[in-house]
Enzyme design. Structure first.
Site, PDB file in Angstrom:
ATOM      1  N   THR A   1      23.603  87.974  97.880  1.00  0.00           N
ATOM      2  CA  THR A   1      22.867  88.765  96.899  1.00  0.00           C
ATOM      3  C   THR A   1      23.765  89.900  96.441  1.00  0.00           C
ATOM      4  O   THR A   1      24.486  90.498  97.243  1.00  0.00           O
ATOM      5  CB  THR A   1      21.506  89.275  97.436  1.00  0.00           C
ATOM      6  OG1 THR A   1      20.736  89.775  96.348  1.00  0.00           O
ATOM      7  CG2 THR A   1      21.651  90.322  98.509  1.00  0.00           C
TER       8      THR A   1
ATOM      9  N   CYS B   1      17.531  98.817  96.325  1.00  0.00           N
ATOM     10  CA  CYS B   1      16.950  97.644  96.995  1.00  0.00           C
ATOM     11  C   CYS B   1      17.603  97.457  98.368  1.00  0.00           C
ATOM     12  O   CYS B   1      18.699  97.948  98.620  1.00  0.00           O
ATOM     13  CB  CYS B   1      17.191  96.383  96.166  1.00  0.00           C
ATOM     14  SG  CYS B   1      16.380  96.371  94.562  1.00  0.00           S
TER      15      CYS B   1
ATOM     16  N   HIS C   1      15.790  90.044  99.082  1.00  0.00           N
ATOM     17  CA  HIS C   1      16.269  91.176  98.282  1.00  0.00           C
ATOM     18  C   HIS C   1      15.026  91.925  97.809  1.00  0.00           C
ATOM     19  O   HIS C   1      14.449  91.612  96.773  1.00  0.00           O
ATOM     20  CB  HIS C   1      17.076  90.643  97.093  1.00  0.00           C
ATOM     21  CG  HIS C   1      17.722  91.694  96.247  1.00  0.00           C
ATOM     22  ND1 HIS C   1      19.013  91.564  95.797  1.00  0.00           N
ATOM     23  CD2 HIS C   1      17.268  92.861  95.737  1.00  0.00           C
ATOM     24  CE1 HIS C   1      19.314  92.619  95.037  1.00  0.00           C
ATOM     25  NE2 HIS C   1      18.260  93.414  94.987  1.00  0.00           N
TER      26      HIS C   1
END
Length: 160
Positions: A23, A29, A46
């Protein structure tokens, strides 16, 4: 032959070795790598927001730490028949400077706190972490050995 499986924002993927999960763009995040060691099966989430309590629409549950993690862990346990799941986390940066110290604006910090609290409730140990700070990150999870590479812009890559 292994494949790199990409995980987008507010998403998760589950796969097995020899595949790799990745990711990019973890700002505020948090990326959560989960691993069933005997089966060499893992998941990468995520998450974008700490919890769903102030949202009426929770149909996109993968964006919330408090909803995503229990569901993903359950799926991982059902698929592998393992109770011992391990975790590594990265992200939760404070990407913007605010003059106010309002908790509402500290989304990265709140994401980290929520992820840690949820994993603790699920009895999942966090083996290592690289969280906070002011820079975004990318995560790459090797499911052969649960090495998690973290990259930051203009920084050396390192293993969690």
């Amino acid at each position: 032959m292994s494949e790199q499986i990409k995980v987008g924002i507010s998403d998760y993927k589950l796969t097995s070795a020899p595949n790799e999960l990745a990711t990019i763009g973890l700002g505020s995040c948090v990326g959560i790598a989960l691993y069933a060691p005997k089966a060499k099966v893992g998941a990468l989430s995520h998450i974008m927001l700490p919890d769903s309590s102030s949202f009426s629409d929770t149909s996109k549950w993968a964006k919330f730490a408090n909803l995503a993690l229990p569901k993903i862990v359950e799926e991982l346990r059902v698929q592998t028949n393992e109770t011992k799941i391990l975790a590594k986390i990265a992200g939760g940066a404070s990407m913007f400077s605010f003059t106010s110290e309002s908790q509402t604006l500290q989304i990265g910090k709140r994401n980290i706190e929520s992820v840690k609290a949820t994993l603790k409730e699920l009895n999942i140990p966090i083996l290592s972490e690289h969280v906070g700070g002011k820079m975004g990150r990318s995560m790459f999870v090797d499911l052969n050995d649960f090495n998690v590479k973290v990259r930051m812009v203009n920084r050396d890559e390192f293993i969690l």
